[in-house]
Design a protein around this motif. Structure first.
Motif, PDB file in Angstrom:
ATOM      1  N   LYS A 210      -4.398  -3.537  -6.570  1.00 38.38           N
ATOM      2  CA  LYS A 210      -4.051  -3.328  -7.982  1.00 38.38           C
ATOM      3  C   LYS A 210      -3.499  -1.916  -8.207  1.00 38.38           C
ATOM      4  O   LYS A 210      -3.750  -1.294  -9.240  1.00 38.38           O
ATOM      5  N   ARG A 211      -2.718  -1.466  -7.229  1.00 40.73           N
ATOM      6  CA  ARG A 211      -2.070  -0.154  -7.335  1.00 40.73           C
ATOM      7  C   ARG A 211      -0.561  -0.339  -7.428  1.00 40.73           C
ATOM      8  O   ARG A 211      -0.006  -1.297  -6.855  1.00 40.73           O
ATOM      9  N   PRO A 212       0.131   0.576  -8.132  1.00 44.15           N
ATOM     10  CA  PRO A 212       1.592   0.452  -8.237  1.00 44.15           C
ATOM     11  C   PRO A 212       2.263   0.511  -6.876  1.00 44.15           C
ATOM     12  O   PRO A 212       1.809   1.227  -5.969  1.00 44.15           O
ATOM     13  N   ALA A 213       3.337  -0.238  -6.764  1.00 46.03           N
ATOM     14  CA  ALA A 213       4.133  -0.233  -5.537  1.00 46.03           C
ATOM     15  C   ALA A 213       5.487   0.407  -5.793  1.00 46.03           C
ATOM     16  O   ALA A 213       6.499   0.042  -5.185  1.00 46.03           O
ATOM     17  N   CYS A 214       5.516   1.366  -6.719  1.00 49.16           N
ATOM     18  CA  CYS A 214       6.716   2.146  -6.997  1.00 49.16           C
ATOM     19  C   CYS A 214       6.285   3.588  -7.194  1.00 49.16           C
ATOM     20  O   CYS A 214       5.096   3.884  -7.382  1.00 49.16           O
ATOM     21  N   ALA A 215       7.244   4.491  -7.186  1.00 48.93           N
ATOM     22  CA  ALA A 215       6.920   5.920  -7.114  1.00 48.93           C
ATOM     23  C   ALA A 215       6.085   6.419  -8.278  1.00 48.93           C
ATOM     24  O   ALA A 215       5.141   7.193  -8.093  1.00 48.93           O
ATOM     25  N   HIS A 216       6.399   5.995  -9.488  1.00 49.99           N
ATOM     26  CA  HIS A 216       5.748   6.578 -10.669  1.00 49.99           C
ATOM     27  C   HIS A 216       4.954   5.560 -11.480  1.00 49.99           C
ATOM     28  O   HIS A 216       4.674   5.784 -12.650  1.00 49.99           O
ATOM     29  N   GLY A 217       4.643   4.451 -10.860  1.00 48.40           N
ATOM     30  CA  GLY A 217       3.788   3.478 -11.517  1.00 48.40           C
ATOM     31  C   GLY A 217       4.360   2.985 -12.828  1.00 48.40           C
ATOM     32  O   GLY A 217       5.542   2.654 -12.940  1.00 48.40           O
ATOM     33  N   VAL A 218       3.490   2.954 -13.846  1.00 50.48           N
ATOM     34  CA  VAL A 218       3.877   2.397 -15.136  1.00 50.48           C
ATOM     35  C   VAL A 218       5.065   3.135 -15.755  1.00 50.48           C
ATOM     36  O   VAL A 218       5.827   2.553 -16.528  1.00 50.48           O
ATOM     37  N   LYS A 219       5.257   4.391 -15.390  1.00 48.35           N
ATOM     38  CA  LYS A 219       6.391   5.148 -15.937  1.00 48.35           C
ATOM     39  C   LYS A 219       7.736   4.622 -15.438  1.00 48.35           C
ATOM     40  O   LYS A 219       8.774   4.889 -16.042  1.00 48.35           O
ATOM     41  N   ASP A 220       7.714   3.888 -14.331  1.00 47.45           N
ATOM     42  CA  ASP A 220       8.959   3.318 -13.793  1.00 47.45           C
ATOM     43  C   ASP A 220       9.287   1.953 -14.395  1.00 47.45           C
ATOM     44  O   ASP A 220      10.342   1.374 -14.073  1.00 47.45           O
TER      45      ASP A 220
END
Length: 244
Positions: free
Chosen positions: A24-34
């Motif tokens: 349940k962790r982001p798989a992009c550089a800036h998470g929800v900001k992306d």
């Protein structure tokens, strides 16, 4: 399947980003900001296997998500409140809970787990919610998101009453007036005005009358060696100015 679902979410106005469904962790550089609705970016992200789309909740997607956590007793809370909740979009989560999706309105906050009820949290701006339907989890209701039920918001704490003013005892009042009355030449008006301002605070709180406070300060000024008219003018200035 996940890329199609992510594109479907974006077409519905939801800002999407990739998550690892196991951690349940982001798989992009800036998470929800992306989070984005850009189809090209979404296709690039989800060309990698093993990812699941999440919506940036709150303002970016126009939705908030009421997360009902089975492991913390959320389903018990839901059973008690079911009759009060409107028909809305609902889907099952991987952990056996549910996500209830409502319309976002400006100012609707993220509310931490257990503040609304046991096992319940609200995800708004700055938070996110995995859309488990992309992995085949149950669609409980395909109804459009309903308006957020305001009764779910925890009550705001009542404002604390200001501390009651300290009523001066005879000793402290005497010391204050003595400080003014014993002022040396060159310090008389300054000390008298300062003492008057302290008494004005008590006048403002209703523990002394303005007339009584003025008389006390005037008498201290006369005792210090000021002409009565000057002592009275200073006393009035302090008492009236402190009450403004």
């Amino acid at each position: 399947m996940t890329v199609r679902h992510a594109l479907f979410m974006a077409a519905a106005g939801r800002a999407v980003f990739p998550m690892n469904p196991e951690t349940k962790r982001p798989a992009c550089a800036h998470g929800v900001k992306d989070a984005t609705r850009d189809a090209a970016q979404i296709r690039e992200w989800f060309s990698r296997p093993g990812l699941v789309p999440a919506a940036a909740t709150g303002q970016p997607s126009g939705i908030v998500v009421l997360d009902i956590d089975r492991q913390h007793g959320g389903l018990d809370w839901l059973a008690d409140q079911m009759d009060r909740l409107p028909e809305t979009e609902i889907y099952a989560t991987k952990s056996g809970g549910q996500h209830w999706v409502f319309q976002y309105r400006p100012g609707l906050p993220t509310i931490a787990l257990n503040r609304i009820g046991g096992g319940v949290e609200l995800r708004s701006t700055g938070a996110s919610a995995i859309d488990w339907r992309a992995l085949g989890y149950t669609r409980i209701s395909d109804a459009p998101p309903a308006q957020f039920p305001e009764w779910l918001l925890p009550p705001k704490p009542a404002p604390r009453d200001p501390a009651p003013p300290r009523v001066p005892d005879d000793a402290s009042l005497s010391n204050l007036l003595r400080f003014a009355a014993q002022a040396p030449a060159g310090e008389r008006n300054r000390r008298l005005f300062w003492a008057g301002c302290r008494l004005a605070e008590q006048v403002q709180h209703g523990t002394l009358s303005a007339a009584y406070a003025t008389a006390l300060v005037e008498a201290a000024g006369v005792q210090a060696g000021l002409p009565r008219h000057e002592a009275r003018a200073t006393a009035l200035s302090a008492i009236q100015g402190g009450r403004a």
